[in-house]
Motif scaffolding. Structure first.
Motif, PDB file in Angstrom:
ATOM      1  N   THR A   9      14.832 120.244 163.783  1.00  0.00           N
ATOM      2  CA  THR A   9      13.604 120.992 164.066  1.00  0.00           C
ATOM      3  C   THR A   9      13.100 121.641 162.783  1.00  0.00           C
ATOM      4  OG1 THR A   9      14.811 123.005 164.579  1.00  0.00           O
ATOM      5  CG2 THR A   9      14.351 121.510 166.428  1.00  0.00           C
ATOM      6  N   TYR A  10      11.826 122.052 162.808  1.00  0.00           N
ATOM      7  CA  TYR A  10      11.245 122.740 161.648  1.00  0.00           C
ATOM      8  C   TYR A  10      12.115 123.935 161.238  1.00  0.00           C
ATOM      9  CZ  TYR A  10       6.731 120.417 162.702  1.00  0.00           C
ATOM     10  OH  TYR A  10       5.718 119.521 162.939  1.00  0.00           O
ATOM     11  N   PRO A  30       8.739 119.650 165.691  1.00  0.00           N
ATOM     12  CA  PRO A  30       8.512 121.085 165.927  1.00  0.00           C
ATOM     13  C   PRO A  30       9.639 121.779 166.692  1.00  0.00           C
ATOM     14  CG  PRO A  30       6.555 119.807 166.501  1.00  0.00           C
ATOM     15  CD  PRO A  30       7.648 118.828 166.211  1.00  0.00           C
TER      16      PRO A  30
END
Length: 141
Positions: A43-44, A92
């Motif tokens: 994930t980010y 995301p």
């Protein structure tokens, strides 16, 4: 090398490092996803502090048939005593996943015993991999 069950998921700890900055590293629990053909999906939140090298965008077809696009980066991944240069897809949100391509690069065989809830990884010989994707061990450095 052992993994573990968390609920119905198989989890392993991988050390991910920037290909350029050795101090940018973190060990993360990731789910082993045998349905994922890629290397690693983060994930980010987990990926951005690692200073991974952005190389482009990658489109995937996910389990429900829809298509998604993720940032595609390069990073070093360590599992047990082996380290490989790996493709890292960044999205995301969602689960952190290790796909079958990374298991091949690391030269590991997965053995799962669902009844006794045990997960073991075994090193196997890696035939004819290109030099830049070859796993290295501490002893070779």
């Amino acid at each position: 090398m052992d993994g573990r069950f968390e609920g119905n998921s198989i989890v392993v700890d991988l050390k991910i490092t920037s290909p350029l900055i050795d101090a940018a590293a973190k060990t993360l629990p990731v789910i082993v996803d045998t349905g994922c053909s890629g290397d690693l999906i983060l994930t980010y939140t987990e990926a951005f502090p690692l200073a991974l090298t952005l190389v482009g965008l990658q489109e995937y077809t996910i389990a429900d048939g829809s298509r998604v696009t993720f940032f595609e980066c390069l990073g070093k991944v360590r599992f047990g005593e082996k380290t490989v240069l790996s493709s890292v897809s960044i999205r995301p949100s969602g689960f952190l996943l290790m796909g079958i391509s990374l298991m091949k690069k690391l030269g590991i065989r997965l053995e799962v015993d669902f009844v006794n809830q045990s997960v073991k990884f075994f090193e196997i010989p890696i035939p004819n991999l290109p030099q830049n994707s070859r796993a290295t061990s501490k002893k070779e450095k």
